[in-house]
Scaffold this active site. Structure first.
Site, PDB file in Angstrom:
ATOM      1  N   GLU A 272      -7.733  -4.793   2.714  1.00 41.73           N
ATOM      2  CA  GLU A 272      -6.570  -3.947   3.014  1.00 41.73           C
ATOM      3  C   GLU A 272      -7.105  -2.543   3.237  1.00 41.73           C
ATOM      4  O   GLU A 272      -7.734  -1.965   2.354  1.00 41.73           O
ATOM      5  CB  GLU A 272      -5.573  -4.000   1.855  1.00 41.73           C
ATOM      6  CG  GLU A 272      -4.236  -3.375   2.191  1.00 41.73           C
ATOM      7  CD  GLU A 272      -3.960  -2.135   1.385  1.00 41.73           C
ATOM      8  OE1 GLU A 272      -4.042  -1.038   1.975  1.00 41.73           O
ATOM      9  OE2 GLU A 272      -3.705  -2.266   0.183  1.00 41.73           O
ATOM     10  N   CYS A 309      -1.162   3.519   0.021  1.00 37.91           N
ATOM     11  CA  CYS A 309      -1.406   2.862   1.302  1.00 37.91           C
ATOM     12  C   CYS A 309      -0.132   2.671   2.107  1.00 37.91           C
ATOM     13  O   CYS A 309      -0.195   2.390   3.311  1.00 37.91           O
ATOM     14  CB  CYS A 309      -2.100   1.529   1.084  1.00 37.91           C
ATOM     15  SG  CYS A 309      -1.398   0.537  -0.238  1.00 37.91           S
TER      16      CYS A 309
END
Length: 535
Positions: A272, A309
């Site tokens: 990720e 994020c």
């Protein structure tokens, strides 16, 4: 629950043993003051890793750990959660010192960490992740008989997990990647993030103690400190490692992907990496309380100093008076907002460089700026503005700035929005602020966003990711290296499993999930139809 205290050793934990590294040392730093934290942590270098036992011990542990019965397996995950909670405030205090994050945020993150461990324990007990499918033999079928074919999913093998800088608990030592790998039945070799070594050690002992107390092979978990990228590359290259979980930078993730693909036996990397999480405002949504909407936007941009994020680094707002009024409300909301301490001095410096570069681009102007924070490494948050043609023509405007900064793009038509959405890279999230009157405008945008994002939400904010069964925290590259899965939620377990079919194997030799008597009482798909346990 009584609390336990951890004496920090400054060493790796390999298969339950404290191991001193020979590759130098690293210290944690308090980013609010840049002061050095003790103890120094000895680093295992690539040469020592080659002779150390972490991956080899994980491989030795695999057979026994991967075949645990559901109750023993689930109890192990719950024991880890219990041990983390038993540490008490010592864990939060060390994490505060190493990251600059406030206690409230870290207490919430600890709860998320233990909560997801217990959630995966419930998944292990329920057992659907084993994916049992049975096509019974049909010896009289014409023109040819059918064999007895039974399928289940098995763990892939030892997994290397890398800690994230921005989540010292929930995406770190016992975080989502570790929890889902352990729940799948895969031993874990964890590479600690060097920015919060003490926090990692405290949680590492909680896991290692659970391994010991549950009577498991000590190779089920190891915690390694190493010198940056080199130890990561060496770990991913180890032939005992069969999959990788990573949360971090785009450059770091793609480097690991390249290493994994170049192995004699390529392995999957679930990385990720980068996302700017576009938010689309429509006319109907801007007819309400603009100050409240702007305050919520600024809060999502600046929360945790923007080091999430899913922070909204990009917003699309109509041109004209309504959009002007919203921009003015953002300015009012942002002006008193003070910068929060960033995770490290290096991250703060990178943020400053990114903001300086963005502000110098042609066609970009400052919309709102907050104030510098009271501590070191706490720069003033900022929002910049541009239009769709400029956004489409300048790649710099598509780059993630990790921290409290956002770009407001003004659009004049639905065609503008469609062109901008199609130009986007892959994203973790896409957000729609709308009312019922906006649905006709939103409808043609949705198919585009489905191809661009892993999660689409309406009238909320992308920050704050629910840990549950339906959540997707993933998306097309560069949000992740593999768009088919998630790093948050119970579906994350699927990353570390693979299907195996057993054809005409005698019942006594079949693994428990496939035996005719169904001893683990699993739900199973029999000839295409789900058969519930106990029915």
């Amino acid at each position: 629950m009584p609390t336990t205290q951890t004496t920090l050793t400054g060493h790796s934990i390999i298969a339950g043993e404290s191991v001193t590294g020979t590759g130098g040392t690293v210290n944690g730093f308090d980013p609010a003051t840049n002061e050095t934290l003790e103890p120094a942590y000895s680093l295992i270098d690539a040469a020592q890793l080659a002779t150390a036992t972490a991956a080899a011990a994980a491989e030795e542990a695999f057979d026994s750990f991967s075949s645990l019965d559901p109750e023993t397996h689930a109890a192990f995950l719950e024991k880890i959660a219990d041990n983390i909670e038993a540490v008490g405030e010592e864990l939060v205090e060390r994490a505060m010192a190493e990251t600059g994050l406030p206690a409230a945020r870290l207490n919430g993150e600890r709860g998320r960490t233990t909560g997801q461990l217990r959630l995966f324990a419930s998944v292990v007990r329920q057992g659907d992740h084993r994916g049992v499918r049975i096509d019974p033999a049909q010896p009289d079928r014409q023109p040819m008989p059918r064999a007895d074919i039974r399928q289940r999913k098995v763990p892939v093998g030892p997994v290397a997990v890398f800690g994230a800088s921005n989540f010292p608990l929930a995406f770190s030592t016992a975080g989502g990647d570790t929890a889902s790998a352990l729940a799948a039945g895969c031993p874990v070799v964890f590479k600690a993030h060097n920015s919060h070594p003490g926090t990692s050690e405290i949680v590492g002992h909680a896991i290692a103690d659970a391994v010991r107390d549950c009577g498991l092979h000590p190779g089920v978990f190891s915690l390694i400190y190493g010198p940056g990228a080199s130890i990561g590359q060496a770990l991913v290259s180890d032939p005992a490692i069969k999959a990788v979980g990573f949360t971090g930078s785009r450059s770091g993730g793609t480097a690991l992907v390249a290493t994994a693909a170049a192995r004699p036996e390529p392995i999957p990397v679930y990385a990720e990496m980068s996302s700017i999480n576009p938010v689309f405002f429509f006319d109907g949504a801007l007819k309400g309380d603009l100050d409240a909407l702007a305050a919520a936007y600024v809060g999502s941009v600046t929360g945790s100093s923007g080091q999430l994020c899913t922070a909204p680094g990009l917003v699309f707002v109509p041109a004209g008076e309504t959009g002007d009024a919203f921009a003015a409300a953002v300015n009012r909301a942002m002006a008193p907002s003070a910068g929060q301490t960033m995770l490290t001095r290096g991250i703060a410096e990178s943020w400053t460089a990114g903001v300086d570069s963005l502000g110098k681009q042609d066609g970009v102007e400052l919309v709102a700026r907050g104030q510098d924070g009271a501590t070191q490494n706490a720069p003033a948050p900022a929002v910049f503005g541009t239009d769709v043609p400029t956004f489409l023509s300048n790649n710099v405007l598509h780059e993630e700035i990790f921290g409290a900064a956002s770009l407001m793009v003004r659009y004049t038509s639905t065609d503008d929005l469609l062109a901008a959405a199609k130009r986007l890279e892959g994203q973790l999230t896409a957000t729609l602020h709308m009312t019922d009157e906006d649905q006709a405008t939103v409808a043609p945008l949705l198919p585009v966003l489905e191809r661009k994002a892993g999660r689409i939400l309406a009238n909320g904010w992308p920050t704050g990711v629910e840990v549950g069964h339906a959540m997707v925290h993933g998306g097309p590259f560069p949000a992740t290296s593999d768009t088919r899965t998630t790093s948050v939620g119970t579906l994350a377990i699927e990353r570390f499993l693979r299907p195996v079919a057993y054809q005409n194997i005698p019942d006594a030799l079949l693994p428990a999930p496939l035996q005719q008597s169904n001893p683990w009482q699993l739900n199973r798909r029999i000839d295409g139809t789900i058969e519930r346990a106990g029915e």
